[in-house]
Design a protein around this motif. Sequence first.
Motif, PDB file in Angstrom:
ATOM      1  N   SER A 158       0.704  -1.219   0.151  1.00  0.00           N
ATOM      2  CA  SER A 158       0.020   0.076   0.064  1.00  0.00           C
ATOM      3  C   SER A 158       0.940   1.206   0.063  1.00  0.00           C
ATOM      4  O   SER A 158       0.223   2.276   0.180  1.00  0.00           O
ATOM      5  CB  SER A 158      -0.930   0.101   1.224  1.00  0.00           C
ATOM      6  OG  SER A 158      -0.152  -0.029   2.422  1.00  0.00           O
ATOM      7  N   GLU A 159       2.165   0.989  -0.315  1.00  0.00           N
ATOM      8  CA  GLU A 159       3.038   2.280  -0.318  1.00  0.00           C
ATOM      9  C   GLU A 159       2.993   3.181   0.866  1.00  0.00           C
ATOM     10  O   GLU A 159       3.079   4.283   0.807  1.00  0.00           O
ATOM     11  CB  GLU A 159       2.696   3.021  -1.480  1.00  0.00           C
ATOM     12  CG  GLU A 159       2.718   2.255  -2.858  1.00  0.00           C
ATOM     13  CD  GLU A 159       2.108   3.116  -3.986  1.00  0.00           C
ATOM     14  OE1 GLU A 159       1.708   4.275  -3.736  1.00  0.00           O
ATOM     15  OE2 GLU A 159       2.526   2.661  -5.108  1.00  0.00           O
ATOM     16  N   LEU A 160       2.988   2.486   2.171  1.00  0.00           N
ATOM     17  CA  LEU A 160       2.977   3.323   3.464  1.00  0.00           C
ATOM     18  C   LEU A 160       4.472   3.622   3.757  1.00  0.00           C
ATOM     19  O   LEU A 160       5.341   3.140   3.516  1.00  0.00           O
ATOM     20  CB  LEU A 160       2.555   2.367   4.401  1.00  0.00           C
ATOM     21  CG  LEU A 160       1.123   1.959   4.381  1.00  0.00           C
ATOM     22  CD1 LEU A 160       0.481   1.270   5.521  1.00  0.00           C
ATOM     23  CD2 LEU A 160       0.182   3.090   4.306  1.00  0.00           C
ATOM     24  N   ILE A 161       4.486   4.932   4.221  1.00  0.00           N
ATOM     25  CA  ILE A 161       5.981   5.469   4.328  1.00  0.00           C
ATOM     26  C   ILE A 161       6.475   4.730   5.832  1.00  0.00           C
ATOM     27  O   ILE A 161       5.654   5.334   6.840  1.00  0.00           O
ATOM     28  CB  ILE A 161       5.958   6.885   4.224  1.00  0.00           C
ATOM     29  CG1 ILE A 161       5.672   7.265   2.717  1.00  0.00           C
ATOM     30  CG2 ILE A 161       7.238   7.360   4.837  1.00  0.00           C
ATOM     31  CD1 ILE A 161       5.521   8.704   2.901  1.00  0.00           C
ATOM     32  N   PRO A 162       7.371   4.330   6.150  1.00  0.00           N
ATOM     33  CA  PRO A 162       7.758   3.646   7.345  1.00  0.00           C
ATOM     34  C   PRO A 162       7.997   4.964   8.339  1.00  0.00           C
ATOM     35  O   PRO A 162       8.318   5.947   7.950  1.00  0.00           O
ATOM     36  CB  PRO A 162       9.312   3.335   7.070  1.00  0.00           C
ATOM     37  CG  PRO A 162       9.332   2.552   5.546  1.00  0.00           C
ATOM     38  CD  PRO A 162       8.260   3.704   4.943  1.00  0.00           C
ATOM     39  N   LEU A 163       7.659   4.891   9.590  1.00  0.00           N
ATOM     40  CA  LEU A 163       7.670   5.736  10.654  1.00  0.00           C
ATOM     41  C   LEU A 163       9.088   5.475  11.090  1.00  0.00           C
ATOM     42  O   LEU A 163       9.615   4.500  11.565  1.00  0.00           O
ATOM     43  CB  LEU A 163       6.815   5.400  11.793  1.00  0.00           C
ATOM     44  CG  LEU A 163       5.216   5.591  11.110  1.00  0.00           C
ATOM     45  CD1 LEU A 163       4.308   5.215  12.403  1.00  0.00           C
ATOM     46  CD2 LEU A 163       4.915   6.904  10.879  1.00  0.00           C
ATOM     47  N   THR A 164       9.748   6.907  11.366  1.00  0.00           N
ATOM     48  CA  THR A 164      11.096   6.674  11.911  1.00  0.00           C
ATOM     49  C   THR A 164      11.015   7.071  13.499  1.00  0.00           C
ATOM     50  O   THR A 164       9.950   7.439  14.084  1.00  0.00           O
ATOM     51  CB  THR A 164      11.787   8.109  11.331  1.00  0.00           C
ATOM     52  OG1 THR A 164      11.225   9.232  11.804  1.00  0.00           O
ATOM     53  CG2 THR A 164      11.892   7.819   9.772  1.00  0.00           C
ATOM     54  N   LYS A 165      12.267   6.863  14.174  1.00  0.00           N
ATOM     55  CA  LYS A 165      12.337   7.100  15.495  1.00  0.00           C
ATOM     56  C   LYS A 165      12.065   8.527  16.080  1.00  0.00           C
ATOM     57  O   LYS A 165      11.289   8.901  16.928  1.00  0.00           O
ATOM     58  CB  LYS A 165      13.695   6.928  15.933  1.00  0.00           C
ATOM     59  CG  LYS A 165      13.961   6.899  17.327  1.00  0.00           C
ATOM     60  CD  LYS A 165      13.173   6.105  18.242  1.00  0.00           C
ATOM     61  CE  LYS A 165      13.620   6.016  19.669  1.00  0.00           C
ATOM     62  NZ  LYS A 165      13.532   7.323  20.393  1.00  0.00           N
ATOM     63  N   VAL A 166      12.335   9.443  15.083  1.00  0.00           N
ATOM     64  CA  VAL A 166      12.087  10.872  15.293  1.00  0.00           C
ATOM     65  C   VAL A 166      10.525  10.930  15.177  1.00  0.00           C
ATOM     66  O   VAL A 166       9.847  11.958  15.940  1.00  0.00           O
ATOM     67  CB  VAL A 166      12.902  11.710  14.323  1.00  0.00           C
ATOM     68  CG1 VAL A 166      12.387  13.272  14.182  1.00  0.00           C
ATOM     69  CG2 VAL A 166      14.256  11.617  14.433  1.00  0.00           C
ATOM     70  N   GLN A 167       9.868  10.428  14.238  1.00  0.00           N
ATOM     71  CA  GLN A 167       8.370  10.523  14.431  1.00  0.00           C
ATOM     72  C   GLN A 167       7.694   9.919  15.618  1.00  0.00           C
ATOM     73  O   GLN A 167       6.674  10.398  16.143  1.00  0.00           O
ATOM     74  CB  GLN A 167       7.678   9.894  12.919  1.00  0.00           C
ATOM     75  CG  GLN A 167       8.286  10.609  11.649  1.00  0.00           C
ATOM     76  CD  GLN A 167       8.128   9.955  10.422  1.00  0.00           C
ATOM     77  OE1 GLN A 167       8.070   8.771  10.330  1.00  0.00           O
ATOM     78  NE2 GLN A 167       7.830  10.651   9.357  1.00  0.00           N
ATOM     79  N   GLN A 168       8.388   8.795  16.017  1.00  0.00           N
ATOM     80  CA  GLN A 168       7.753   8.110  17.001  1.00  0.00           C
ATOM     81  C   GLN A 168       7.704   9.081  18.457  1.00  0.00           C
ATOM     82  O   GLN A 168       6.928   9.175  19.098  1.00  0.00           O
ATOM     83  CB  GLN A 168       8.283   6.912  17.324  1.00  0.00           C
ATOM     84  CG  GLN A 168       8.456   5.847  16.294  1.00  0.00           C
ATOM     85  CD  GLN A 168       9.034   4.561  16.392  1.00  0.00           C
ATOM     86  OE1 GLN A 168       9.378   4.191  17.643  1.00  0.00           O
ATOM     87  NE2 GLN A 168       9.652   4.032  15.580  1.00  0.00           N
ATOM     88  N   ASP A 169       8.963   9.752  18.448  1.00  0.00           N
ATOM     89  CA  ASP A 169       9.127  10.740  19.728  1.00  0.00           C
ATOM     90  C   ASP A 169       8.126  11.744  19.429  1.00  0.00           C
ATOM     91  O   ASP A 169       7.825  12.360  20.547  1.00  0.00           O
ATOM     92  CB  ASP A 169      10.567  10.985  19.752  1.00  0.00           C
ATOM     93  CG  ASP A 169      11.596   9.866  20.133  1.00  0.00           C
ATOM     94  OD1 ASP A 169      11.089   8.824  20.773  1.00  0.00           O
ATOM     95  OD2 ASP A 169      12.722  10.225  19.629  1.00  0.00           O
TER      96      ASP A 169
END
Length: 413
Positions: A186-197
């Motif tokens: 589905s072409e989802l963009i992986p979430l980064t550690k910065v985005q999690q924080d």
Amino acid sequence: MAKLSGSTAMNSVLTLEKQLKEKNRYLDLIINECQNKPMVKTSLFLKQRCDSQEQEDDPILALQQQVNSIRNLTIHCPAVQSLEIEIETQDKNGIKKEITPPVLEIGKKRRFWSSTYLRDDYVEQFRRRVAQRTEINMKHLNEAYQVFLRAKNRRIAYEGGIYKALLLEEFMPKSLHAIEEVQISSELIPLTKVQQDRLMELSEGPLEQVIVTKFKLDIHRSEIKILTEGAWLNDVIINFYMNLLAERSEKRPGQVPSVYAMNTFFVPRLLQSGFDGVKRWTRKVDLFSKDIILVPVHHSGVHWCLVVIDLRAKTMLYYNSKGGGNPKVMRALKIYLRMESLDKRQKPLDTNDFRIEHAQNVPQQDNMDDCGVFTCMFAEYLTRDALITFCKDDMNYFRIKMVLEIADGELWK
């Protein structure tokens, strides 16, 4: 032993009465200062004195009653001086002398007049002791409060770590590492550690705090909570996200279709008042210069759907994550387009060749909460001419993605 005439004895008793009244008044003042409560005088001596004067005609007998009252009073409250009085009485046969015993013993008299409560500085001393005790109590209270704050901060820090782990487990996809390693269809963009924080930062704080202001809309932390906690989306979130889609088309002309998004209150007003009720809503825009018109529909106030009018392809499709169409809304929008063309362009719009129906084979929700997320994702994919490849399992991911996009005031792509 002093021998007193009847008049002298009367004067002595009156003197005692005056002193007693003064002591009673002073005691009342002390009690008022200490308890801040009015004191009702109930002097047995005074009461009995009044009664004796009203009931007895013989002044000598009245005097005898007063002396007896003083004797009874001293049993409970030794408040008069010790005095030996000789009472002179008279009968038919002549004058007879009669001596009364002492009213108070000397020891009782001294204990009374040396009482702490009768000192002139008692009230001042009492206030000083109260102030000292209050100061000590406040010191102990402050020390206890500091201990409480330290314990509270340690507890918050501990629970914060647990909350972060639970939030990531519940609202993130099954494994962030798996997202980075596995190709997502589905072409989802992986979430980064910065985005999690960033997500954790946005989730903590007062609900009424404004996170971002844009498009004349305020996004509060309460809207962030709606998204992260899996609740129904409200009008503010839907309108803000639709405006982000329209803004993206303006920033990327030629790369994505040009888009105009109607407000969520447009359809209710159109159904209630017809074209005249909404014709001024587009006075500053030419709808027919756009490629796509997005019309959010809050069906019966409990279910979000989306009408996508593609003027390029001459289609008007109703996207419903629970399936089915809405002929009433579609008919009203068809009439609206004709009236809008006549009002703004002074020429008719032929809608006979438009394909007007509900969209087929679209992803369906399996709960009661995600219809708003489905609506926003239908719009996001279609306004960049992308195939709808997501499914119900992607909704938690999309909620987090929408939080980060809304907080930054910009779509990821």
